[in-house]
Every structure is written in C-alpha cells, then in structure tokens.
Motif scaffolding. Structure first.
Motif, short mmCIF file in Angstrom:
data_model
loop_
_atom_site.label_atom_id
_atom_site.label_comp_id
_atom_site.label_asym_id
_atom_site.label_seq_id
_atom_site.Cartn_x
_atom_site.Cartn_y
_atom_site.Cartn_z
N MET A 137 0.79 -1.25 0.07
CA MET A 137 0.08 0.12 -0.01
C MET A 137 0.93 1.13 0.03
O MET A 137 0.90 1.94 -1.08
CB MET A 137 -0.82 0.00 1.28
N TRP A 138 1.47 1.36 1.02
CA TRP A 138 2.18 2.80 1.29
C TRP A 138 3.41 2.96 0.14
O TRP A 138 3.49 4.02 -0.38
CB TRP A 138 2.95 2.89 2.55
N ALA A 139 3.98 1.89 -0.16
CA ALA A 139 4.97 1.89 -1.13
C ALA A 139 4.43 2.16 -2.77
O ALA A 139 5.16 2.90 -3.33
CB ALA A 139 5.66 0.37 -1.40
N SER A 140 3.36 2.12 -2.98
CA SER A 140 2.69 2.10 -4.20
C SER A 140 2.03 3.40 -4.24
O SER A 140 1.43 4.12 -5.39
CB SER A 140 1.71 1.26 -4.61
N ASP A 142 1.10 7.33 -4.38
CA ASP A 142 1.74 8.41 -5.18
C ASP A 142 1.90 9.63 -4.18
O ASP A 142 1.18 9.57 -3.22
CB ASP A 142 1.14 8.86 -6.52
N PRO A 143 2.35 10.72 -4.33
CA PRO A 143 2.57 11.82 -3.45
C PRO A 143 1.12 12.49 -3.15
O PRO A 143 1.06 12.82 -1.92
CB PRO A 143 3.37 12.91 -4.13
N ALA A 144 0.23 12.47 -3.96
CA ALA A 144 -1.07 13.07 -3.60
C ALA A 144 -1.81 12.08 -2.75
O ALA A 144 -2.65 12.51 -1.97
CB ALA A 144 -1.91 13.13 -4.87
N GLN A 145 -1.67 10.96 -3.04
CA GLN A 145 -2.49 9.99 -1.95
C GLN A 145 -1.64 9.87 -0.75
O GLN A 145 -2.48 9.78 0.42
CB GLN A 145 -2.17 8.35 -2.67
N ARG A 154 -7.49 9.27 5.75
CA ARG A 154 -8.28 8.18 5.04
C ARG A 154 -8.14 8.21 3.54
O ARG A 154 -7.94 9.54 3.09
CB ARG A 154 -9.72 7.90 5.58
N LEU A 155 -8.00 7.27 2.85
CA LEU A 155 -8.02 7.21 1.36
C LEU A 155 -8.64 5.99 0.72
O LEU A 155 -8.86 5.14 1.72
CB LEU A 155 -6.78 7.12 0.99
N GLU A 156 -9.70 6.27 0.01
CA GLU A 156 -10.46 5.06 -0.61
C GLU A 156 -9.87 4.74 -1.91
O GLU A 156 -9.46 5.43 -2.82
CB GLU A 156 -11.74 5.65 -1.00
#
Length: 251
Positions: A137-140, A142-145, A154-156
């Motif tokens: 997750m974190w490694a993939s 992008d800067p905006a996410q 949170r992020l969907e």
C-alpha cells in the motif's frame, strides 16, 4: 451455527467451530481470513466441510470490524486483528494449532508464530501478505495519495471485491509496529506456502521473500501457474487440503 466470543478488549467476535472426533490425532486447525473478508468465504467454507469429514477440530472467525463481529472496519488495524486471533485461539482451542492464513491472514499467522509459539504446530500460507500495508500500500501510493492520508486520515481505493477499501492513516502507522520481514522470524513447525503466479494483489516475490526470510527447517513454496488471489478453484482447494495434511503428518 454462529457463536460469539467476548474479548477482554470488549470486542464481540463471531465464530464457527467443528468439534474433533474421538481418537483423531494431530493439531486443531484455525483459519485466518483476509483483509475485509469473512468466515464464509469459499476457502473457509470448503475447509470447514473437509475438516468435518476428517473429524478434525476447525475454527474460523471474523476479526472485529469484519463479517458478523462487532466494530467498524475503518477503526481496525493489523495489531487489533492479531489480538483478536490470539484471544479467540487462547479461549476456544486446546493444545497446538495449525494456522491456515489467507492473504492478510498469513501476516496474522506469522505474528502469532512470534507471540504464542508454544500454541502453534505449523502454518499454511495461501497468498500470504506479510507487511502489505507498508510494502504494497504505502510503497505504491503517489505523493497525492500520501498527502491525502496525512491530511484526511483516510483514502478510498477501488476494489475488485465490492465496495472501495478505506485505508486509514492508523492502518498504515500501526502496521509499521507489526512488520515481520525486517527482523528474525522463527516458525514453530512446518511451513507450507501456496501462491498463484496470476495473483495481482500479492506478487510471487512476496512468497519467495517470505520463504527465504523465515527461520524454519521445514519450509516449502508451491507455485501454481495462472492461479489468482482467490486461490479457490477445485485444484487450488485440493492443494490446500494436501498442504494441511502434510503439515499434520509432520507434527
């Protein structure tokens, strides 16, 4: 029939279990499901029926925030779900247990191998996904996410399995305290890993990294060409049965 176990943390965990037939040797079997899955998935249902026919004790359950258990999925994290597993195994099983961990359940199983090795007879990992919050997750992101998680908490993310996955900042940060591929990782008993080469969620490299990293004298990895993350067609289910049977024979 679904029963419920109240944990000391105040969580109400739904579970189903088979009782052992008298005179059947070997460990009990505990199925540990994946991220946002429940105990009624195809692999859990199939293995419950298989274990019943074998006369072997079999326990499956829903982590908090999953299935019929209490709590909200978004409030949970890896440490909470590992605690759920440890509590329910401690309360509802006796003697050594063979852990069958699917996807995230493989990470949970590895944590239990570290935390309660005296209760673990061995492990079967099905597309095991240790450290996925950090390495996948974190490694993939992008800067905006990454900025959205830091800002909004949170992020969907879209999911092939239904509603979007809600990834929380707590899930990521708490996961960093439960990583298992950075430090020595002893496995009490035999380890069998099953992995499909067509798995888009957990690549083969995760399975090979785990095989190389684990401190286990009896560890094997089986790759199935083209099998996807579900790993639940008839051939794959037969391979799971065989892996469980092999671990039982060697305990």
């Amino acid at each position: 029939m679904t029963d419920y176990h109240e944990t000391p943390q105040g969580r109400r965990l739904a579970y189903m279990s088979n009782t052992a037939r008298e005179g059947i040797p070997g460990p009990g079997i505990v199925f540990l499901g994946g991220f946002k899955s429940d105990m009624h998935g195809s692999k859990a249902e199939h293995l419950a029926q298989w274990a019943q026919a074998q006369g072997r004790p079999f326990l499956r359950f829903d982590y908090s925030g999953h299935g019929a258990s209490s709590g909200r999925f978004e409030d949970g994290a890896i440490g909470d779900w590992a605690q759920d597993a440890a509590e329910i195994i401690g309360a509802l099983t006796r003697g050594p247990q063979l852990l069958v961990g699917s996807s995230m359940g493989g990470w949970i199983a590895l944590l239990l191998c570290c935390r309660m090795p005296e209760r673990i007879a061995g492990m079967v990992g099905i597309a095991a996904a240790p450290d996925f919050t950090e390495d996948s997750m974190w490694a993939s992101f992008d800067p905006a996410q990454r900025a959205a998680i830091e800002r909004d908490g949170r992020l969907e993310l879209p999911s092939d399995y239904g509603e979007p996955y809600v990834i929380t900042r707590r899930l990521i940060e708490e996961g960093r305290g439960n990583l298992v591929l950075r430090d020595p990782l002893a496995i009490p008993g035999p380890l069998r890993l099953l992995q499909g080469t067509g798995d888009r969620e957990v690549p083969v490299s995760v399975a090979t990294r785990l095989l190389e990293h684990a401190d286990c004298a009896d560890a094997r990895l089986t790759l199935v060409r083209g099998a996807d993350h579900r790993f639940s067609d008839p051939d794959c289910l037969s391979l799971i049965e065989a892996a469980i049977g092999e671990v039982i024979e060697r305990t």
